[in-house]
Motif scaffolding. Sequence first.
Motif, PDB file in Angstrom:
ATOM      1  N   ALA A  55       0.817  -1.220   0.000  1.00 30.06           N
ATOM      2  CA  ALA A  55       0.000   0.000   0.000  1.00 30.06           C
ATOM      3  C   ALA A  55       0.846   1.262   0.000  1.00 30.06           C
ATOM      4  O   ALA A  55       0.480   2.267  -0.607  1.00 30.06           O
ATOM      5  CB  ALA A  55      -0.951  -0.002   1.193  1.00 30.06           C
ATOM      6  N   GLU A  56       1.949   1.241   0.666  1.00 28.50           N
ATOM      7  CA  GLU A  56       2.821   2.410   0.735  1.00 28.50           C
ATOM      8  C   GLU A  56       4.050   2.230  -0.149  1.00 28.50           C
ATOM      9  O   GLU A  56       5.111   2.782   0.128  1.00 28.50           O
ATOM     10  CB  GLU A  56       3.231   2.676   2.195  1.00 28.50           C
ATOM     11  CG  GLU A  56       2.055   2.885   3.130  1.00 28.50           C
ATOM     12  CD  GLU A  56       1.119   4.002   2.690  1.00 28.50           C
ATOM     13  OE1 GLU A  56       1.590   5.023   2.161  1.00 28.50           O
ATOM     14  OE2 GLU A  56      -0.100   3.843   2.876  1.00 28.50           O
ATOM     15  N   GLY A  57       3.898   1.440  -1.212  1.00 31.13           N
ATOM     16  CA  GLY A  57       5.020   1.165  -2.096  1.00 31.13           C
ATOM     17  C   GLY A  57       5.374   2.342  -2.986  1.00 31.13           C
ATOM     18  O   GLY A  57       4.687   3.366  -3.024  1.00 31.13           O
ATOM     19  N   ALA A  58       6.464   2.168  -3.708  1.00 32.87           N
ATOM     20  CA  ALA A  58       6.973   3.227  -4.587  1.00 32.87           C
ATOM     21  C   ALA A  58       6.052   3.475  -5.778  1.00 32.87           C
ATOM     22  O   ALA A  58       5.972   4.593  -6.277  1.00 32.87           O
ATOM     23  CB  ALA A  58       8.371   2.856  -5.072  1.00 32.87           C
ATOM     24  N   VAL A 105      -4.829  -6.373 -18.851  1.00 33.10           N
ATOM     25  CA  VAL A 105      -4.216  -5.837 -17.645  1.00 33.10           C
ATOM     26  C   VAL A 105      -5.302  -5.020 -16.950  1.00 33.10           C
ATOM     27  O   VAL A 105      -5.760  -4.013 -17.476  1.00 33.10           O
ATOM     28  CB  VAL A 105      -2.994  -4.946 -17.974  1.00 33.10           C
ATOM     29  CG1 VAL A 105      -2.400  -4.376 -16.688  1.00 33.10           C
ATOM     30  CG2 VAL A 105      -1.949  -5.733 -18.757  1.00 33.10           C
ATOM     31  N   GLU A 106      -5.754  -5.496 -15.807  1.00 26.42           N
ATOM     32  CA  GLU A 106      -6.821  -4.843 -15.057  1.00 26.42           C
ATOM     33  C   GLU A 106      -6.204  -4.142 -13.854  1.00 26.42           C
ATOM     34  O   GLU A 106      -5.566  -4.781 -13.011  1.00 26.42           O
ATOM     35  CB  GLU A 106      -7.849  -5.870 -14.598  1.00 26.42           C
ATOM     36  CG  GLU A 106      -9.019  -5.281 -13.858  1.00 26.42           C
ATOM     37  CD  GLU A 106     -10.020  -6.339 -13.432  1.00 26.42           C
ATOM     38  OE1 GLU A 106     -11.183  -5.978 -13.230  1.00 26.42           O
ATOM     39  OE2 GLU A 106      -9.647  -7.524 -13.292  1.00 26.42           O
ATOM     40  N   VAL A 107      -6.393  -2.835 -13.790  1.00 24.47           N
ATOM     41  CA  VAL A 107      -5.737  -2.002 -12.782  1.00 24.47           C
ATOM     42  C   VAL A 107      -6.780  -1.388 -11.852  1.00 24.47           C
ATOM     43  O   VAL A 107      -7.714  -0.738 -12.319  1.00 24.47           O
ATOM     44  CB  VAL A 107      -4.934  -0.880 -13.472  1.00 24.47           C
ATOM     45  CG1 VAL A 107      -4.263   0.002 -12.442  1.00 24.47           C
ATOM     46  CG2 VAL A 107      -3.921  -1.464 -14.443  1.00 24.47           C
ATOM     47  N   TYR A 108      -6.609  -1.601 -10.559  1.00 24.56           N
ATOM     48  CA  TYR A 108      -7.500  -0.981  -9.577  1.00 24.56           C
ATOM     49  C   TYR A 108      -6.876   0.330  -9.122  1.00 24.56           C
ATOM     50  O   TYR A 108      -5.690   0.375  -8.795  1.00 24.56           O
ATOM     51  CB  TYR A 108      -7.775  -1.937  -8.416  1.00 24.56           C
ATOM     52  CG  TYR A 108      -8.675  -3.054  -8.874  1.00 24.56           C
ATOM     53  CD1 TYR A 108     -10.051  -2.909  -8.836  1.00 24.56           C
ATOM     54  CD2 TYR A 108      -8.147  -4.207  -9.432  1.00 24.56           C
ATOM     55  CE1 TYR A 108     -10.891  -3.905  -9.310  1.00 24.56           C
ATOM     56  CE2 TYR A 108      -8.983  -5.206  -9.904  1.00 24.56           C
ATOM     57  CZ  TYR A 108     -10.349  -5.054  -9.845  1.00 24.56           C
ATOM     58  OH  TYR A 108     -11.175  -6.034 -10.333  1.00 24.56           O
ATOM     59  N   THR A 109      -7.682   1.376  -9.112  1.00 24.64           N
ATOM     60  CA  THR A 109      -7.154   2.732  -8.949  1.00 24.64           C
ATOM     61  C   THR A 109      -7.496   3.395  -7.622  1.00 24.64           C
ATOM     62  O   THR A 109      -7.091   4.530  -7.398  1.00 24.64           O
ATOM     63  CB  THR A 109      -7.675   3.629 -10.094  1.00 24.64           C
ATOM     64  OG1 THR A 109      -9.107   3.597 -10.097  1.00 24.64           O
ATOM     65  CG2 THR A 109      -7.151   3.151 -11.436  1.00 24.64           C
ATOM     66  N   GLU A 110      -8.225   2.730  -6.765  1.00 22.63           N
ATOM     67  CA  GLU A 110      -8.565   3.360  -5.491  1.00 22.63           C
ATOM     68  C   GLU A 110      -7.333   3.454  -4.594  1.00 22.63           C
ATOM     69  O   GLU A 110      -6.523   2.526  -4.537  1.00 22.63           O
ATOM     70  CB  GLU A 110      -9.674   2.587  -4.792  1.00 22.63           C
ATOM     71  CG  GLU A 110     -11.011   2.730  -5.501  1.00 22.63           C
ATOM     72  CD  GLU A 110     -12.140   2.204  -4.658  1.00 22.63           C
ATOM     73  OE1 GLU A 110     -13.027   3.001  -4.321  1.00 22.63           O
ATOM     74  OE2 GLU A 110     -12.121   1.011  -4.335  1.00 22.63           O
ATOM     75  N   ALA A 111      -7.214   4.577  -3.920  1.00 19.14           N
ATOM     76  CA  ALA A 111      -6.046   4.833  -3.066  1.00 19.14           C
ATOM     77  C   ALA A 111      -6.101   3.996  -1.791  1.00 19.14           C
ATOM     78  O   ALA A 111      -7.171   3.547  -1.378  1.00 19.14           O
ATOM     79  CB  ALA A 111      -6.013   6.318  -2.704  1.00 19.14           C
ATOM     80  N   PRO A 112      -4.938   3.784  -1.153  1.00 21.75           N
ATOM     81  CA  PRO A 112      -4.930   3.097   0.140  1.00 21.75           C
ATOM     82  C   PRO A 112      -5.850   3.842   1.109  1.00 21.75           C
ATOM     83  O   PRO A 112      -6.013   5.045   0.963  1.00 21.75           O
ATOM     84  CB  PRO A 112      -3.466   3.195   0.584  1.00 21.75           C
ATOM     85  CG  PRO A 112      -2.692   3.406  -0.677  1.00 21.75           C
ATOM     86  CD  PRO A 112      -3.617   4.168  -1.589  1.00 21.75           C
ATOM     87  N   PRO A 113      -6.493   3.170   2.005  1.00 19.80           N
ATOM     88  CA  PRO A 113      -6.195   1.824   2.467  1.00 19.80           C
ATOM     89  C   PRO A 113      -6.801   0.709   1.614  1.00 19.80           C
ATOM     90  O   PRO A 113      -6.696  -0.453   1.986  1.00 19.80           O
ATOM     91  CB  PRO A 113      -6.787   1.799   3.882  1.00 19.80           C
ATOM     92  CG  PRO A 113      -7.963   2.704   3.797  1.00 19.80           C
ATOM     93  CD  PRO A 113      -7.547   3.794   2.829  1.00 19.80           C
ATOM     94  N   ARG A 114      -7.434   1.028   0.501  1.00 16.84           N
ATOM     95  CA  ARG A 114      -7.954  -0.025  -0.375  1.00 16.84           C
ATOM     96  C   ARG A 114      -6.793  -0.854  -0.902  1.00 16.84           C
ATOM     97  O   ARG A 114      -5.677  -0.359  -1.062  1.00 16.84           O
ATOM     98  CB  ARG A 114      -8.729   0.580  -1.542  1.00 16.84           C
ATOM     99  CG  ARG A 114      -9.958   1.372  -1.123  1.00 16.84           C
ATOM    100  CD  ARG A 114     -10.987   0.468  -0.530  1.00 16.84           C
ATOM    101  NE  ARG A 114     -11.830  -0.066  -1.559  1.00 16.84           N
ATOM    102  CZ  ARG A 114     -13.134  -0.146  -1.491  1.00 16.84           C
ATOM    103  NH1 ARG A 114     -13.763   0.278  -0.434  1.00 16.84           N
ATOM    104  NH2 ARG A 114     -13.823  -0.650  -2.468  1.00 16.84           N
TER     105      ARG A 114
END
Length: 132
Positions: A55-58, A105-114
């Motif tokens: 979640a807090e990755g680069a 390629v399916e990308v989820y875009t919701e920000a953490p904490p998701r």
Amino acid sequence: MAAQADAWGGEILEQIPVSEIELISDNAGGSRKVSDYYEEWPKYYYWDQMLVLHAEGARSPSDVADDLEPWLEEQGWERNEGSEFPPGEESFERDYYRDGYHLVVEVYTEAPPRVQSINFMIVTPQTDPDRP
């Protein structure tokens, strides 16, 4: 065909450093009929893998998808934006094609904490040897 999808899928995963990955699913793919309702329809194989990034990755899942695109093109995958659905509120997909295979390629875009996930699926051409 299944071995080719598995090999290409493995090569895609190798492009993402292990240090960025929190969880990697087992291959959820396998052989499938296009529809259980139509026995005469062709069969295919698909390779399906989900990655959860830290979640807090680069990099976010969107960053990973953007960074993979030039590499995918170098490998012979051609993006077809015309076959892609418009981006949704929580995700978007990119479609690529190579030698009759289809990569999503399916990308989820919701920000953490998701959960920060990106899914990859490679579908082979039909696998029925008796079909024209």
